[in-house]
Design an enzyme around this catalytic site. Structure first.
Site, mmCIF file in Angstrom:
data_model
loop_
_atom_site.group_PDB
_atom_site.id
_atom_site.type_symbol
_atom_site.label_atom_id
_atom_site.label_comp_id
_atom_site.label_asym_id
_atom_site.label_seq_id
_atom_site.Cartn_x
_atom_site.Cartn_y
_atom_site.Cartn_z
ATOM 1 N N CYS A 126 9.142 2.512 29.267
ATOM 2 C CA CYS A 126 8.196 3.538 29.685
ATOM 3 C C CYS A 126 7.403 2.889 30.820
ATOM 4 O O CYS A 126 6.544 2.047 30.557
ATOM 5 C CB CYS A 126 7.285 3.929 28.530
ATOM 6 S SG CYS A 126 5.940 5.008 29.024
ATOM 7 N N CYS A 129 3.400 3.971 30.819
ATOM 8 C CA CYS A 129 2.509 3.452 29.765
ATOM 9 C C CYS A 129 3.368 2.602 28.838
ATOM 10 O O CYS A 129 3.921 1.617 29.305
ATOM 11 C CB CYS A 129 1.716 4.559 29.077
ATOM 12 S SG CYS A 129 2.650 5.977 28.483
ATOM 13 N N SER A 130 3.496 2.957 27.585
ATOM 14 C CA SER A 130 4.289 2.114 26.682
ATOM 15 C C SER A 130 4.932 2.941 25.584
ATOM 16 O O SER A 130 5.009 2.501 24.437
ATOM 17 C CB SER A 130 3.394 1.037 26.061
ATOM 18 O OG SER A 130 2.776 0.286 27.062
ATOM 19 N N CYS A 131 5.396 4.148 25.910
ATOM 20 C CA CYS A 131 5.987 5.025 24.906
ATOM 21 C C CYS A 131 7.160 4.324 24.215
ATOM 22 O O CYS A 131 7.955 3.646 24.869
ATOM 23 C CB CYS A 131 6.459 6.318 25.557
ATOM 24 S SG CYS A 131 5.082 7.226 26.288
#
Lengths: 219, 204
Positions: free
Chosen positions: B107, B110-112
């Site tokens: 991602c 962000c950090s999905c």
């Protein structure tokens, strides 16, 4: 927004550092911070797009220096104050906290497993026409919105192929700003590495990214 | 950066720890959170949800071709059959590694990450180096993970910009014919389901 969070394709960030048998949390404050997200989300104090956008608005230097859960704390403090849920004076201890209205939803013990196993998806079950179909050639629009968007810079202006129509989802660009859900189709769009990065890139490699109808135009 | 020292309580608490405590106290006093629910959330993600869930999905797909077909056409539904649905896995897609294609997930914005099947993401997945480089130079990044993908195989990077989470179905290792699901689970690593690794081989 063209923020520091939009990292795809940047140079200079260094090597990927891994940790053997990494625990989920390294500090007690990380545990507490993590658990606040679901609690505040269930309370209806912000949505996930507002949360992401609060992190994106951090000063770039702080974004890079601070760790992941520090970003989360920044977002909680920012959103809860901006949205009037708490005041800065309450947070600093300068004034006695006022209780919230009694109808405010609160995540209680005993509700946790149901919330965790259900979640809160962004899919919208309505029948809307799709602008594109699998196989269509599309160009990601060259747009530079100052607000929240999920169209990263590295695909803007690039041509790809629709490979999957995922169905209809809420649009982050409006949801992040209290401007409604604006449901529309989201597609998996395949971009050749050579289209994104130039002729030196491996010919076979691709990046597939999920993009909303509004981000795309026919090519 | 977070300080990576052990918590020696003779040292004053870090500023961030004080900030978290201040916010949690205020929210409790205002009646906005239930600290017991916070404890239950932490326990859930620290002890009950992790990459073993995803490994069970992969091992079932390796042993049951009907399940594998359902998993690849309706990831959300097939994963729900095993009970691993919920927050950050509301909509799932499973992508299969083959001799022609190696899949890897990221991602960049962000950090999905698919929490119900993989647990919370490791620090490197959330880091600037991984998010910036895996779309630009996946072969170099994978080589640093010890994976050298041949030039004639496509590397397909999935950037989860929307609310769909991806799980890589690694190739079933050779020499595991006749293995039970329980035996196969032990070969499925977290990194194999992100795509920065492959399944372990028998005897690894």
């Amino acid at each position: 927004m063209n923020g520091i969070h939009d990292m795809g394709g940047m140079h200079g960030m260094g090597a990927v550092i891994t940790e053997e048998n990494e625990p989920p949390f390294h500090h007690e404050w990380e545990r507490r911070t993590f658990s606040l997200f679901a609690s505040l989300f269930v309370g209806g104090h912000f949505n996930v797009d507002m949360f992401r956008h609060a992190i994106e608005r951090m000063p770039p230097v702080h974004y890079l220096e601070e760790s992941y859960y520090e970003h989360w704390m920044h977002a909680f403090e920012t959103l809860l104050i901006e949205r009037g849920v708490i005041t800065a004076n309450e947070l600093s201890g300068a004034v006695k906290p006022l209780p919230v209205p009694p109808e405010t939803p609160v995540l209680r013990q005993g509700m946790v497993q149901a919330v965790v196993s259900t979640g809160g998806g962004a899919r919208v079950e309505i029948d809307l026409p799709a602008s594109f179909s699998p196989g269509d050639r599309v160009r990601a629009k060259n747009i530079n919105p100052a607000g929240h968007t999920r169209l990263p810079r590295y695909v803007r202006g690039k041509v790809g192929t629709i490979v999957i129509d995922h169905g209809v989802f809420i649009t982050p660009d409006t949801a992040a700003h209290d401007q409604g859900d604006h449901p529309q189709h989201v597609y998996s769009v395949s971009f050749d590495a050579t289209e994104l990065w130039g002729s030196e890139a491996p010919r076979k490699d691709t990046v597939r990214i999920d993009l909303w109808d509004d981000y795309l135009e026919a090519s | 950066m977070a300080h990576n020292h052990d918590h020696d309580h003779t040292e004053p608490p870090e500023e961030i720890a004080l900030r978290v405590k201040a916010l949690e106290s205020l929210l409790t006093e205002k009646g906005l959170i239930d600290p017991a629910a916070l404890d239950e959330l932490i326990d859930t993600y620290e002890h009950r949800i992790g990459p073993r869930n995803g490994a069970l999905v992969v091992a079932k797909a390796w042993s049951d071709l009907d399940y594998k077909a359902r998993l690849l056409t309706d990831g959300t539904g097939a994963i729900a059959e095993l009970g691993f649905s919920g927050v950050q896995g509301e909509d799932m897609m499973v992508v299969e590694n083959t001799p022609e294609v190696h899949n890897v997930t990221v991602c960049t914005l962000c950090s999905c990450y698919p929490w119900p099947t993989l647990g919370l993401p490791p620090a490197w997945y959330k880091s600037a180096p991984y998010r910036s480089r895996i779309v630009l130079e996946p072969r170099s990044v994978l080589a640093e993970f010890g994976l050298n993908i041949s030039e004639d195989r496509e590397i397909r990077v999935w950037d989860s910009s929307a609310e769909l989470r991806y799980l890589v179905l690694p190739e079933r290792p050779a020499g595991t014919e006749g293995w039970s699901e329980e035996q196969l689970v032990a070969l499925v690593t977290r990194d194999a389901m992100i795509g920065t690794g492959v399944a372990l081989q028998p005897g690894d």
